[in-house]
Write a protein that holds these residues in place. Structure first.
Motif, mmCIF file in Angstrom:
data_model
loop_
_atom_site.group_PDB
_atom_site.id
_atom_site.type_symbol
_atom_site.label_atom_id
_atom_site.label_comp_id
_atom_site.label_asym_id
_atom_site.label_seq_id
_atom_site.Cartn_x
_atom_site.Cartn_y
_atom_site.Cartn_z
ATOM 1 N N LEU A 23 0.884 -1.733 -0.671
ATOM 2 C CA LEU A 23 0.034 -0.364 -0.060
ATOM 3 C C LEU A 23 0.332 1.221 0.175
ATOM 4 C CD1 LEU A 23 -2.551 -1.319 3.032
ATOM 5 C CD2 LEU A 23 -2.198 -1.344 0.293
ATOM 6 N N SER A 24 0.322 2.298 -1.196
ATOM 7 C CA SER A 24 1.837 2.956 -0.735
ATOM 8 C C SER A 24 0.696 4.215 -0.203
ATOM 9 C CB SER A 24 1.539 3.424 -2.126
ATOM 10 O OG SER A 24 2.393 3.137 -2.662
ATOM 11 N N THR A 35 6.535 -4.377 6.813
ATOM 12 C CA THR A 35 7.261 -3.845 7.078
ATOM 13 C C THR A 35 6.545 -1.557 6.146
ATOM 14 O OG1 THR A 35 8.453 -4.608 6.203
ATOM 15 C CG2 THR A 35 9.473 -2.535 6.400
ATOM 16 N N ILE A 36 7.152 -0.753 6.791
ATOM 17 C CA ILE A 36 6.294 0.361 6.921
ATOM 18 C C ILE A 36 8.008 0.937 6.343
ATOM 19 C CG2 ILE A 36 6.482 1.715 8.939
ATOM 20 C CD1 ILE A 36 4.140 2.885 8.275
ATOM 21 N N SER A 37 7.629 2.131 5.254
ATOM 22 C CA SER A 37 8.869 2.695 5.278
ATOM 23 C C SER A 37 8.649 4.139 4.367
ATOM 24 C CB SER A 37 10.044 1.868 4.267
ATOM 25 O OG SER A 37 9.126 1.350 3.036
ATOM 26 N N LEU A 68 3.240 0.301 2.538
ATOM 27 C CA LEU A 68 3.163 -0.620 3.555
ATOM 28 C C LEU A 68 2.949 -1.861 3.403
ATOM 29 C CD1 LEU A 68 2.649 -1.374 7.025
ATOM 30 C CD2 LEU A 68 -0.160 -1.415 5.640
ATOM 31 N N GLN A 69 3.845 -2.202 3.355
ATOM 32 C CA GLN A 69 4.103 -3.773 2.801
ATOM 33 C C GLN A 69 3.604 -4.691 3.076
ATOM 34 O OE1 GLN A 69 5.828 -4.608 0.010
ATOM 35 N NE2 GLN A 69 5.254 -7.124 -0.046
ATOM 36 N N MET A 70 2.760 -5.259 2.942
ATOM 37 C CA MET A 70 2.053 -6.768 3.638
ATOM 38 C C MET A 70 2.424 -8.022 2.998
ATOM 39 S SD MET A 70 -1.540 -4.751 3.917
ATOM 40 C CE MET A 70 -2.277 -4.499 2.497
ATOM 41 N N ASN A 71 3.315 -8.428 3.285
ATOM 42 C CA ASN A 71 3.674 -9.979 3.300
ATOM 43 C C ASN A 71 2.689 -11.047 4.433
ATOM 44 O OD1 ASN A 71 5.605 -8.999 1.636
ATOM 45 N ND2 ASN A 71 7.001 -9.400 3.096
#
Length: 126
Positions: free
Chosen positions: A20-21, A69-71, A81-84
């Motif tokens: 997500l962005s 992971t949020i970056s 928001l990288q969601m794995n």
């Protein structure tokens, strides 16, 4: 004032990944806190993760620790928001929000944020 808009939602299988962005407009140079929240149908909105754009410090809900992971990018205009390893409970309407000027306090409280996007939907595909 900074305004934010989410994108990147979609339908994903259990175990899959999605990014997500959160894109901010206005003056993004000022250090602020950006949070991701989600709200499943019939449930309250809950904090998922947050990041400080100045120090890059991060916070995660226990339920997503190690999977998400949020970056933030170099210009501080976009937070991802990288969601794995997605689980069924990760679905719902996902919001990003900005705490500017940063008030600090509990990162997961909805009341700690000043500007909210309209949300992007994450659903589970069969």
């Amino acid at each position: 004032q900074v305004q934010v808009m989410e994108s990147g939602g979609g339908s994903v299988q259990t175990g899959g990944s999605l990014t997500l962005s959160c894109t901010a407009s206005g003056d993004t140079r000022t250090a602020r806190r950006v949070g991701w929240f989600r709200q499943a149908s019939g449930k309250e909105r809950e904090g998922v993760a947050a990041i400080w754009t100045g120090s890059f410090g991060t916070h995660y809900a226990d339920s997503v620790q190690g999977r998400f992971t949020i970056s933030v990018n170099g210009s501080k205009s976009t937070v991802w928001l990288q969601m794995n390893s997605l689980k069924p409970e990760d679905t719902g309407l996902h919001y990003c929000a900005e705490d500017l000027p940063p008030d600090g306090g509990d990162w997961s409280r909805n009341e700690g944020y000043d500007d909210w996007g309209q949300g992007t939907q994450v659903t589970r595909s069969q």
